[in-house]
Design a protein around this motif. Structure first.
Motif, PDB file in Angstrom:
ATOM      1  N   ALA A  38       0.824  -1.206   0.000  1.00  0.00           N
ATOM      2  CA  ALA A  38       0.000   0.000   0.000  1.00  0.00           C
ATOM      3  C   ALA A  38       0.859   1.257   0.000  1.00  0.00           C
ATOM      4  CB  ALA A  38      -0.919   0.011   1.224  1.00  0.00           C
ATOM      5  N   THR A  39       0.399   2.249  -0.760  1.00  0.00           N
ATOM      6  CA  THR A  39       1.036   3.561  -0.757  1.00  0.00           C
ATOM      7  C   THR A  39      -0.017   4.629  -0.495  1.00  0.00           C
ATOM      8  OG1 THR A  39       0.763   3.771  -3.162  1.00  0.00           O
ATOM      9  CG2 THR A  39       2.861   2.887  -2.365  1.00  0.00           C
ATOM     10  N   ARG A  40       0.446   5.744   0.023  1.00  0.00           N
ATOM     11  CA  ARG A  40      -0.420   6.905   0.238  1.00  0.00           C
ATOM     12  C   ARG A  40       0.215   8.078  -0.496  1.00  0.00           C
ATOM     13  NH1 ARG A  40      -1.277  10.260   5.920  1.00  0.00           N
ATOM     14  NH2 ARG A  40      -2.372  12.028   4.951  1.00  0.00           N
ATOM     15  N   GLU A  41      -0.425   8.505  -1.576  1.00  0.00           N
ATOM     16  CA  GLU A  41       0.107   9.589  -2.399  1.00  0.00           C
ATOM     17  C   GLU A  41       1.577   9.342  -2.751  1.00  0.00           C
ATOM     18  OE1 GLU A  41      -1.231  11.803   0.699  1.00  0.00           O
ATOM     19  OE2 GLU A  41      -3.253  11.407  -0.019  1.00  0.00           O
ATOM     20  N   GLY A  42       1.892   8.089  -3.088  1.00  0.00           N
ATOM     21  CA  GLY A  42       3.230   7.721  -3.508  1.00  0.00           C
ATOM     22  C   GLY A  42       4.171   7.326  -2.389  1.00  0.00           C
ATOM     23  N   GLN A  43       3.791   7.581  -1.143  1.00  0.00           N
ATOM     24  CA  GLN A  43       4.629   7.225   0.008  1.00  0.00           C
ATOM     25  C   GLN A  43       4.261   5.833   0.500  1.00  0.00           C
ATOM     26  OE1 GLN A  43       4.007   9.757   3.416  1.00  0.00           O
ATOM     27  NE2 GLN A  43       5.577   8.756   4.669  1.00  0.00           N
ATOM     28  N   HIS A  44       5.278   5.026   0.838  1.00  0.00           N
ATOM     29  CA  HIS A  44       5.006   3.688   1.350  1.00  0.00           C
ATOM     30  C   HIS A  44       4.149   3.773   2.606  1.00  0.00           C
ATOM     31  CE1 HIS A  44       5.582  -0.550   2.271  1.00  0.00           C
ATOM     32  NE2 HIS A  44       5.906  -0.204   3.507  1.00  0.00           N
ATOM     33  N   LEU A  45       3.032   3.071   2.596  1.00  0.00           N
ATOM     34  CA  LEU A  45       2.122   3.051   3.735  1.00  0.00           C
ATOM     35  C   LEU A  45       2.250   1.763   4.538  1.00  0.00           C
ATOM     36  CD1 LEU A  45      -0.301   4.096   5.415  1.00  0.00           C
ATOM     37  CD2 LEU A  45      -1.809   3.198   3.618  1.00  0.00           C
ATOM     38  N   GLY A  46       2.337   0.637   3.856  1.00  0.00           N
ATOM     39  CA  GLY A  46       2.441  -0.618   4.586  1.00  0.00           C
ATOM     40  C   GLY A  46       2.241  -1.818   3.684  1.00  0.00           C
ATOM     41  N   THR A  47       2.250  -2.981   4.316  1.00  0.00           N
ATOM     42  CA  THR A  47       2.024  -4.244   3.614  1.00  0.00           C
ATOM     43  C   THR A  47       0.986  -5.050   4.380  1.00  0.00           C
ATOM     44  OG1 THR A  47       3.834  -5.324   4.807  1.00  0.00           O
ATOM     45  CG2 THR A  47       4.356  -4.321   2.674  1.00  0.00           C
ATOM     46  N   ALA A  48       0.395  -5.987   3.680  1.00  0.00           N
ATOM     47  CA  ALA A  48      -0.597  -6.848   4.314  1.00  0.00           C
ATOM     48  C   ALA A  48      -0.690  -8.168   3.577  1.00  0.00           C
ATOM     49  CB  ALA A  48      -1.970  -6.168   4.341  1.00  0.00           C
ATOM     50  N   SER A  49      -1.160  -9.165   4.293  1.00  0.00           N
ATOM     51  CA  SER A  49      -1.461 -10.463   3.716  1.00  0.00           C
ATOM     52  C   SER A  49      -2.725 -10.959   4.394  1.00  0.00           C
ATOM     53  CB  SER A  49      -0.309 -11.442   3.959  1.00  0.00           C
ATOM     54  OG  SER A  49      -0.643 -12.749   3.491  1.00  0.00           O
ATOM     55  N   THR A  50      -3.667 -11.434   3.610  1.00  0.00           N
ATOM     56  CA  THR A  50      -4.908 -11.922   4.212  1.00  0.00           C
ATOM     57  C   THR A  50      -5.479 -13.063   3.376  1.00  0.00           C
ATOM     58  OG1 THR A  50      -7.076 -11.256   5.099  1.00  0.00           O
ATOM     59  CG2 THR A  50      -6.429 -10.275   3.010  1.00  0.00           C
ATOM     60  N   ALA A  51      -6.039 -14.040   4.054  1.00  0.00           N
ATOM     61  CA  ALA A  51      -6.671 -15.181   3.398  1.00  0.00           C
ATOM     62  C   ALA A  51      -8.126 -15.256   3.843  1.00  0.00           C
ATOM     63  CB  ALA A  51      -5.946 -16.479   3.741  1.00  0.00           C
ATOM     64  N   PHE A  52      -8.981 -15.719   2.932  1.00  0.00           N
ATOM     65  CA  PHE A  52     -10.403 -15.792   3.245  1.00  0.00           C
ATOM     66  C   PHE A  52     -11.058 -16.908   2.444  1.00  0.00           C
ATOM     67  CE2 PHE A  52      -9.910 -12.891  -0.301  1.00  0.00           C
ATOM     68  CZ  PHE A  52     -10.924 -13.248  -1.177  1.00  0.00           C
ATOM     69  N   SER A  53     -12.219 -17.330   2.941  1.00  0.00           N
ATOM     70  CA  SER A  53     -13.056 -18.295   2.237  1.00  0.00           C
ATOM     71  C   SER A  53     -14.252 -17.570   1.630  1.00  0.00           C
ATOM     72  CB  SER A  53     -13.562 -19.371   3.206  1.00  0.00           C
ATOM     73  OG  SER A  53     -12.492 -20.050   3.826  1.00  0.00           O
ATOM     74  N   SER A  54     -14.806 -18.128   0.584  1.00  0.00           N
ATOM     75  CA  SER A  54     -16.002 -17.578  -0.042  1.00  0.00           C
ATOM     76  C   SER A  54     -17.047 -18.683  -0.103  1.00  0.00           C
ATOM     77  CB  SER A  54     -15.686 -17.053  -1.451  1.00  0.00           C
ATOM     78  OG  SER A  54     -16.819 -16.444  -2.029  1.00  0.00           O
ATOM     79  N   HIS A  55     -18.186 -18.459   0.576  1.00  0.00           N
ATOM     80  CA  HIS A  55     -19.205 -19.507   0.722  1.00  0.00           C
ATOM     81  C   HIS A  55     -20.492 -19.127  -0.008  1.00  0.00           C
ATOM     82  CE1 HIS A  55     -16.562 -21.310   3.513  1.00  0.00           C
ATOM     83  NE2 HIS A  55     -16.888 -20.604   4.583  1.00  0.00           N
ATOM     84  N   SER A  56     -21.059 -20.078  -0.691  1.00  0.00           N
ATOM     85  CA  SER A  56     -22.383 -19.875  -1.284  1.00  0.00           C
ATOM     86  C   SER A  56     -23.418 -19.763  -0.168  1.00  0.00           C
ATOM     87  CB  SER A  56     -22.731 -21.040  -2.204  1.00  0.00           C
ATOM     88  OG  SER A  56     -22.934 -22.223  -1.434  1.00  0.00           O
ATOM     89  N   ARG A  57     -24.579 -19.229  -0.519  1.00  0.00           N
ATOM     90  CA  ARG A  57     -25.654 -19.108   0.477  1.00  0.00           C
ATOM     91  C   ARG A  57     -26.004 -20.470   1.070  1.00  0.00           C
ATOM     92  NH1 ARG A  57     -29.997 -15.425   1.173  1.00  0.00           N
ATOM     93  NH2 ARG A  57     -29.402 -14.355  -0.752  1.00  0.00           N
ATOM     94  N   ALA A  58     -26.112 -21.503   0.200  1.00  0.00           N
ATOM     95  CA  ALA A  58     -26.491 -22.825   0.686  1.00  0.00           C
ATOM     96  C   ALA A  58     -25.417 -23.401   1.608  1.00  0.00           C
ATOM     97  CB  ALA A  58     -26.734 -23.760  -0.496  1.00  0.00           C
ATOM     98  N   LEU A  59     -24.147 -23.280   1.217  1.00  0.00           N
ATOM     99  CA  LEU A  59     -23.070 -23.800   2.059  1.00  0.00           C
ATOM    100  C   LEU A  59     -23.013 -23.056   3.382  1.00  0.00           C
ATOM    101  CD1 LEU A  59     -20.592 -25.528   2.601  1.00  0.00           C
ATOM    102  CD2 LEU A  59     -19.211 -23.871   1.312  1.00  0.00           C
ATOM    103  N   TYR A  60     -23.183 -21.753   3.331  1.00  0.00           N
ATOM    104  CA  TYR A  60     -23.122 -20.966   4.561  1.00  0.00           C
ATOM    105  C   TYR A  60     -24.229 -21.385   5.524  1.00  0.00           C
ATOM    106  CZ  TYR A  60     -22.451 -16.948   7.641  1.00  0.00           C
ATOM    107  OH  TYR A  60     -22.204 -16.156   8.735  1.00  0.00           O
ATOM    108  N   ARG A  61     -25.407 -21.609   5.008  1.00  0.00           N
ATOM    109  CA  ARG A  61     -26.515 -22.028   5.875  1.00  0.00           C
ATOM    110  C   ARG A  61     -26.238 -23.404   6.477  1.00  0.00           C
ATOM    111  NH1 ARG A  61     -30.784 -18.680   5.934  1.00  0.00           N
ATOM    112  NH2 ARG A  61     -31.945 -20.226   7.113  1.00  0.00           N
ATOM    113  N   ARG A  62     -25.602 -24.293   5.718  1.00  0.00           N
ATOM    114  CA  ARG A  62     -25.256 -25.603   6.277  1.00  0.00           C
ATOM    115  C   ARG A  62     -24.204 -25.457   7.369  1.00  0.00           C
ATOM    116  NH1 ARG A  62     -25.374 -27.329   0.832  1.00  0.00           N
ATOM    117  NH2 ARG A  62     -23.099 -27.438   0.741  1.00  0.00           N
ATOM    118  N   LEU A  63     -23.215 -24.602   7.149  1.00  0.00           N
ATOM    119  CA  LEU A  63     -22.160 -24.411   8.135  1.00  0.00           C
ATOM    120  C   LEU A  63     -22.683 -23.772   9.418  1.00  0.00           C
ATOM    121  CD1 LEU A  63     -19.274 -23.067   5.847  1.00  0.00           C
ATOM    122  CD2 LEU A  63     -19.360 -25.290   6.993  1.00  0.00           C
TER     123      LEU A  63
END
Length: 311
Positions: free
Chosen positions: A146-171
């Motif tokens: 990430a940068t803010r107006e060209g200046q280094h702002l930071g870094t990040a790493s993130t992982a996520f799952s994506s669930h259908s409506r039916a799968l989410y309701r089962r879970l």
């Protein structure tokens, strides 16, 4: 799928080089337009994207303090980016839910200083470990610079799952109905004094006074207009991150600190119908380790890196 949001905007009027607007609120799972911080996206390759955002100079919850933008604005920017790329770039249906697995953030305090204009932020994102089933997105990891107006702002790493409506309701089973889950939420306990956790209003405090065992009860205010922007069947991830930030501040206090680093793991859903308990301790590396437990099981943990909030 739209690969370049700016290119899809109306023709730029004479005298302007660009038009700036927010992305559709539906793409970032917000119900209020004013809570959308993302202003555009562009797919630059099969697995890379650029996302732009603007941070306001004032905000009712993520407002600047001690001359610095709230570091959790960055986490909320990432949170909004997760559904944006899932739907707009990777084609996940709009009724699919994205669920955080982990989040790692490292910010440069100098780049968080608030200025006389809103902060324009750009995220360069590489999408890795993309999971699909029958051609439909099931999850991935985003590596972010990430940068803010060209200046280094930071870094990040993130992982996520994506669930259908039916799968989410089962879970989720009986907990899948958000309105029913919110109606069953535990009674809101008293709040800590706001100044102890870097806040100025009891309404925004997410920790109760410490219990006899030294832990705080998580305050889950389902009427909070930012944390619960829309009905949710569990405690939102941003609420848990806010609890980590407030717990670190209270643990280290009284001088204000910036939560410039987060290493968070979301182990299970924090339900609304039972108390959740927050604890903090200083780790061997000097960071503050914050945990959230419910029914004696670990729900969430986060190692918080802090920096003095001195302008």
């Amino acid at each position: 799928m739209i690969t370049d949001f700016q290119a899809a905007l109306p023709t730029t009027p004479v005298g302007l080089t660009t038009l700036t607007t927010t992305v559709p609120k539906e793409y970032v799972h917000r119900s209020v337009v004013t809570e959308v911080f993302l202003t555009g996206w562009r797919q630059t390759d099969a697995d890379t994207c650029t996302v732009t955002a603007q941070w306001p100079r004032a905000h009712t919850f993520y407002g600047p303090a001690a001359g610095f933008h709230d570091p959790l604005l960055f986490s909320e920017t990432l949170r909004q980016t997760v559904p944006l790329l899932s739907h707009a770039v990777f084609g996940a249906p709009m009724d699919h839910k994205q669920i955080w697995r982990d989040l790692h953030v490292a910010l440069d305090p100098a780049a968080l200083r608030a200025g006389l204009t809103p902060a324009d932020v750009e995220l360069s994102i590489r999408c890795e470990d993309v999971e699909r089933r029958a051609g439909v997105l099931r999850g991935m990891r985003m590596e972010v610079t990430a940068t803010r107006e060209g200046q280094h702002l930071g870094t990040a790493s993130t992982a996520f799952s994506s669930h259908s409506r039916a799968l989410y309701r089962r879970l989720r089973g009986a907990y899948a109905d958000a309105e029913r889950a919110m109606a069953a939420a535990v009674e809101l306990p008293a709040s800590l004094q706001p100044g102890l956790v870097g806040r100025d209003r009891p309404h925004d405090v997410v920790l109760s006074p410490r219990a006899a065992d030294g832990r705080w009860q998580l305050r889950v205010n389902t009427l909070h207009p930012i944390i619960f922007d829309h009905p949710n069947d569990h405690a939102p991830g941003m609420l848990l991150l806010e609890a980590a930030r407030q717990a670190a501040q209270h643990h280290l206090g009284p001088e204000p600190v910036l939560a410039t680093g987060l290493d968070a793991a979301f182990h299970r859903y924090a339900e609304l119908d039972a108390p959740a308990w927050v604890a903090a301790e200083t780790a061997a590396d000097g960071r503050v380790r914050v945990t959230v437990e419910q029914h004696d099981a670990l729900v969430f943990e986060c190692a918080v890196t802090t920096h003095p909030a001195t302008a």
